[in-house]
Scaffold this motif. Structure first.
Motif, PDB file in Angstrom:
ATOM      1  N   SER A  45       0.723  -1.566  -0.365  1.00 53.24           N
ATOM      2  CA  SER A  45      -0.406   0.038  -0.346  1.00 53.24           C
ATOM      3  C   SER A  45       1.233   1.183  -0.194  1.00 53.24           C
ATOM      4  O   SER A  45       2.679   1.414   0.020  1.00 53.24           O
ATOM      5  CB  SER A  45      -0.882  -0.048   1.235  1.00 53.24           C
ATOM      6  OG  SER A  45      -1.547   0.716   1.380  1.00 53.24           O
ATOM      7  N   ASN A 100      -1.542   8.178  -0.794  1.00 50.06           N
ATOM      8  CA  ASN A 100      -1.445   7.300  -1.730  1.00 50.06           C
ATOM      9  C   ASN A 100      -1.019   8.766  -3.419  1.00 50.06           C
ATOM     10  O   ASN A 100      -1.710  10.339  -3.041  1.00 50.06           O
ATOM     11  CB  ASN A 100      -2.701   6.862  -2.935  1.00 50.06           C
ATOM     12  CG  ASN A 100      -3.783   7.558  -2.841  1.00 50.06           C
ATOM     13  OD1 ASN A 100      -4.219   8.143  -1.438  1.00 50.06           O
ATOM     14  ND2 ASN A 100      -4.811   7.263  -3.852  1.00 50.06           N
ATOM     15  N   GLU A 136      -0.818  -3.029   5.452  1.00 52.19           N
ATOM     16  CA  GLU A 136      -1.722  -2.638   4.727  1.00 52.19           C
ATOM     17  C   GLU A 136      -2.245  -2.777   3.292  1.00 52.19           C
ATOM     18  O   GLU A 136      -2.907  -3.267   2.247  1.00 52.19           O
ATOM     19  CB  GLU A 136      -1.995  -1.028   3.907  1.00 52.19           C
ATOM     20  CG  GLU A 136      -1.687  -0.166   5.263  1.00 52.19           C
ATOM     21  CD  GLU A 136      -3.328  -0.739   6.008  1.00 52.19           C
ATOM     22  OE1 GLU A 136      -4.305   0.267   5.096  1.00 52.19           O
ATOM     23  OE2 GLU A 136      -3.892  -0.546   6.878  1.00 52.19           O
ATOM     24  N   LEU A 162      -5.205  -5.467   0.859  1.00 52.15           N
ATOM     25  CA  LEU A 162      -5.261  -5.275  -0.662  1.00 52.15           C
ATOM     26  C   LEU A 162      -5.416  -5.963  -1.353  1.00 52.15           C
ATOM     27  O   LEU A 162      -6.650  -6.446  -1.968  1.00 52.15           O
ATOM     28  CB  LEU A 162      -4.556  -4.334  -0.815  1.00 52.15           C
ATOM     29  CG  LEU A 162      -5.320  -2.867  -0.432  1.00 52.15           C
ATOM     30  CD1 LEU A 162      -3.955  -2.038  -0.839  1.00 52.15           C
ATOM     31  CD2 LEU A 162      -5.961  -2.262  -0.176  1.00 52.15           C
ATOM     32  N   ASP A 191      -8.189  -8.876  -0.345  1.00 55.35           N
ATOM     33  CA  ASP A 191      -9.942  -8.129  -1.652  1.00 55.35           C
ATOM     34  C   ASP A 191      -9.771  -8.262  -2.105  1.00 55.35           C
ATOM     35  O   ASP A 191     -10.371  -8.399  -3.209  1.00 55.35           O
ATOM     36  CB  ASP A 191      -9.360  -6.852  -0.535  1.00 55.35           C
ATOM     37  CG  ASP A 191     -11.288  -5.944  -1.445  1.00 55.35           C
ATOM     38  OD1 ASP A 191     -12.038  -6.201  -1.000  1.00 55.35           O
ATOM     39  OD2 ASP A 191     -10.906  -4.949  -2.189  1.00 55.35           O
ATOM     40  N   ARG A 246     -12.460 -10.047  -5.120  1.00 52.78           N
ATOM     41  CA  ARG A 246     -13.189 -10.085  -5.542  1.00 52.78           C
ATOM     42  C   ARG A 246     -12.574 -10.281  -7.228  1.00 52.78           C
ATOM     43  O   ARG A 246     -13.904 -10.571  -8.267  1.00 52.78           O
ATOM     44  CB  ARG A 246     -13.066  -8.064  -6.617  1.00 52.78           C
ATOM     45  CG  ARG A 246     -12.681  -7.301  -4.765  1.00 52.78           C
ATOM     46  CD  ARG A 246     -14.266  -6.997  -4.778  1.00 52.78           C
ATOM     47  NE  ARG A 246     -14.153  -5.941  -3.418  1.00 52.78           N
ATOM     48  CZ  ARG A 246     -15.235  -6.173  -2.718  1.00 52.78           C
ATOM     49  NH1 ARG A 246     -16.067  -7.005  -3.332  1.00 52.78           N
ATOM     50  NH2 ARG A 246     -15.643  -5.332  -1.848  1.00 52.78           N
ATOM     51  N   LYS A 290     -14.836  -1.442  -7.148  1.00 52.36           N
ATOM     52  CA  LYS A 290     -14.431  -2.217  -6.317  1.00 52.36           C
ATOM     53  C   LYS A 290     -12.648  -2.132  -5.943  1.00 52.36           C
ATOM     54  O   LYS A 290     -11.987  -1.489  -5.305  1.00 52.36           O
ATOM     55  CB  LYS A 290     -15.328  -2.815  -5.981  1.00 52.36           C
ATOM     56  CG  LYS A 290     -15.983  -2.826  -4.914  1.00 52.36           C
ATOM     57  CD  LYS A 290     -17.350  -3.040  -4.146  1.00 52.36           C
ATOM     58  CE  LYS A 290     -19.089  -3.221  -3.838  1.00 52.36           C
ATOM     59  NZ  LYS A 290     -19.780  -4.248  -3.426  1.00 52.36           N
ATOM     60  N   GLU A 312     -11.090   1.153  -6.747  1.00 52.31           N
ATOM     61  CA  GLU A 312     -11.147   2.149  -6.054  1.00 52.31           C
ATOM     62  C   GLU A 312      -9.833   2.057  -5.264  1.00 52.31           C
ATOM     63  O   GLU A 312      -8.632   2.743  -4.465  1.00 52.31           O
ATOM     64  CB  GLU A 312     -12.543   2.106  -4.931  1.00 52.31           C
ATOM     65  CG  GLU A 312     -13.768   3.023  -5.660  1.00 52.31           C
ATOM     66  CD  GLU A 312     -15.032   2.604  -4.815  1.00 52.31           C
ATOM     67  OE1 GLU A 312     -14.869   1.981  -3.832  1.00 52.31           O
ATOM     68  OE2 GLU A 312     -15.900   2.591  -5.761  1.00 52.31           O
ATOM     69  N   GLN A 313      -9.745   0.726  -4.798  1.00 49.83           N
ATOM     70  CA  GLN A 313      -8.476   0.195  -3.802  1.00 49.83           C
ATOM     71  C   GLN A 313      -6.951   0.584  -4.792  1.00 49.83           C
ATOM     72  O   GLN A 313      -6.196   0.601  -3.888  1.00 49.83           O
ATOM     73  CB  GLN A 313      -8.677  -1.609  -3.792  1.00 49.83           C
ATOM     74  CG  GLN A 313      -9.775  -1.529  -2.472  1.00 49.83           C
ATOM     75  CD  GLN A 313      -9.317  -1.083  -1.282  1.00 49.83           C
ATOM     76  OE1 GLN A 313      -9.280  -0.065  -0.619  1.00 49.83           O
ATOM     77  NE2 GLN A 313     -10.378  -1.830  -0.023  1.00 49.83           N
ATOM     78  N   ASN A 317      -4.660   3.128  -3.384  1.00 44.48           N
ATOM     79  CA  ASN A 317      -3.739   3.406  -3.095  1.00 44.48           C
ATOM     80  C   ASN A 317      -2.518   2.209  -3.064  1.00 44.48           C
ATOM     81  O   ASN A 317      -1.708   2.084  -2.070  1.00 44.48           O
ATOM     82  CB  ASN A 317      -4.551   2.571  -1.637  1.00 44.48           C
ATOM     83  CG  ASN A 317      -4.034   3.145  -0.663  1.00 44.48           C
ATOM     84  OD1 ASN A 317      -2.465   4.226  -0.764  1.00 44.48           O
ATOM     85  ND2 ASN A 317      -4.147   2.828   0.315  1.00 44.48           N
TER      86      ASN A 317
END
Length: 285
Positions: free
Chosen positions: A4, A28, A146, A150, A153, A157, A276, A279-280, A283
């Protein structure tokens, strides 16, 4: 393993007459943007300290602070008596007030304090560099942790996208049959005589325009490539961003060719999952 760009690191070093604190915060950003807060006395070392940050953090909006607290008798700042007296004289001509108040006002004005410019003690500077290394190590650990969140996630997805793609593949034959039946019914409702062979040729040509075989194959490849890139040793957010754009392109094409409500519903869900991810992605280092 991805990292991250969000992170925090701090380290304090205690010297005989002062306490020095190094603090790093990062968010970011498309490139490396370092905002440094350093006492004037250490400005000569700013470029070297910036390079230390750039070599480790690579990218992100970084706030770097070097704070010094004098704990002993040492001080490099003195009252500039001549300037302060001149200020007090001018203030007395402008407004009434006792000398204490005038002194308080004068000390807040520019050049009221003067700093003796000297060379930085090399032992002290080595301590500062060591504190910087420790702070950078802390922020890197923060970024790694971090990044793991991510990555989990992203993997979730990707599983959802692969599942939705399997659903698209499953209903694709049904979709083409439905489109064919709809066209045949529309022609039948016209109640006109048609050449059967010519109609079949036109129907095949029409259905080929709605064929999504290539899109399904490319989308599956892009999803696999995204997951492979996640597993690489380097964190490459820009590369992942490019792959996500290609994934979006294939999903949009499937949606435009679907012409079938159940498949369009699946495409909407795929777009939601991809949004989604994007969006992540902002970062990711």
């Amino acid at each position: 393993m991805i990292q991250s760009m969000t992170g925090f690191g701090k380290h304090i070093v205690q010297l005989p007459s002062k306490k020095i604190t190094i603090e790093l915060k990062s968010l970011n950003s498309k490139s490396l943007d370092i905002n440094a807060r350093i006492p004037q006395f250490y400005r000569g070392k700013e470029l070297e300290l910036r390079k230390m940050i750039a070599d480790v953090l690579v990218r992100g909006k970084v706030d770097f602070g070097l704070y010094v607290e004098i704990t002993g008798e040492e001080t490099t700042a003195e009252v500039n008596e001549a300037v302060v007296k001149k200020y007090m004289k001018q203030l007395a001509n402008i407004a009434d007030g006792d000398k204490v108040k005038l002194l308080e006002m004068a000390l807040r004005l520019p050049d009221a304090m003067k700093t003796e410019k000297g060379d930085i003690d090399e032992t002290e500077y080595e301590s500062i560099k060591e504190a910087m290394k420790q702070a950078l190590s802390e922020i890197k650990i923060f970024r790694d942790e971090e990044g793991q969140v991510l990555e989990k996630d992203f993997i979730a997805r990707l599983k959802n996208l692969n599942r939705l793609l399997d659903d698209v593949k499953a209903i694709d034959p049904e979709r083409l049959d439905t489109v064919r039946e709809r066209l045949e019914k529309a022609v039948a409702d016209l109640k006109v005589e048609l050449d059967a062979n010519r109609f079949e040729q036109e129907l095949i040509y029409y259905l080929e325009k709605y064929d999504i075989t290539e899109e399904k194959v490319r989308l599956a490849n892009h999803l696999g490539y995204f997951e492979t890139t996640l597993e690489s040793n380097d964190s490459n957010g820009k590369k992942l961003g490019f792959i996500a754009q290609e994934i979006g392109r294939e999903i949009n094409t499937i949606g435009s060719k679907a012409n079938y409500a159940p498949m369009q519903q699946l495409v909407v869900q795929m777009k939601d999952e991809l949004e989604k991810i994007k969006e992540q992605m902002l970062n990711v280092l």
